[in-house]
Write a protein that holds these residues in place. Structure first.
Motif, short mmCIF file in Angstrom:
data_model
loop_
_atom_site.label_atom_id
_atom_site.label_comp_id
_atom_site.label_asym_id
_atom_site.label_seq_id
_atom_site.Cartn_x
_atom_site.Cartn_y
_atom_site.Cartn_z
N ASP A 30 0.84 -1.28 0.07
CA ASP A 30 0.15 -0.05 -0.05
C ASP A 30 0.72 1.28 -0.01
OD1 ASP A 30 -2.42 -1.60 0.03
OD2 ASP A 30 -2.51 -1.36 2.15
N GLU A 49 -4.89 4.71 9.43
CA GLU A 49 -6.27 4.36 9.65
C GLU A 49 -6.74 3.15 9.10
OE1 GLU A 49 -9.88 6.39 7.09
OE2 GLU A 49 -8.34 7.94 7.68
N LYS A 50 -6.08 2.65 7.97
CA LYS A 50 -6.44 1.53 7.17
C LYS A 50 -6.05 0.17 8.03
CE LYS A 50 -6.01 -1.41 3.16
NZ LYS A 50 -5.45 -1.49 1.69
N TYR A 51 -4.97 0.36 8.64
CA TYR A 51 -4.65 -0.82 9.69
C TYR A 51 -4.59 -0.75 11.28
CZ TYR A 51 -2.64 -2.26 5.41
OH TYR A 51 -2.58 -2.83 4.07
#
Length: 82
Positions: A30, A49-51
């Motif tokens: 990513d 945020e994603k992880y």
């Protein structure tokens, strides 16, 4: 030119000009995707945020990965000139 794809559970990043092939984890995959179009601060924010559910993904780890990507770029193994 950089191509990214997923194959049989592997995240593959191919730099076609240099012939370099990199197998990376999800976070690095990513980060590489965002590296040329986003600032380090934007990348850190998006990755945190994603992880968010993964405690091993910290700001320090993300910044270290960005440094690794930069080192690969400097060595001509990622984002190399055609």
């Amino acid at each position: 030119m950089v191509h990214q794809y997923k194959l049989n559970g592997y995240n593959i990043v191919l730099d076609t000009a240099s012939g370099s092939v990199h197998a990376v984890d999800e976070v690095a995959y990513d980060i590489i995707e965002m590296y040329k179009t986003s600032s380090p601060e934007q990348i850190v924010s998006a990755m945190l945020e994603k992880y968010a559910a993964d405690a091993s993904v910290t700001e320090d780890e993300i910044l270290a990965c960005i440094d690794d990507v930069r080192s690969l770029e400097d060595a001509g193994q990622l984002y190399s000139k055609d």
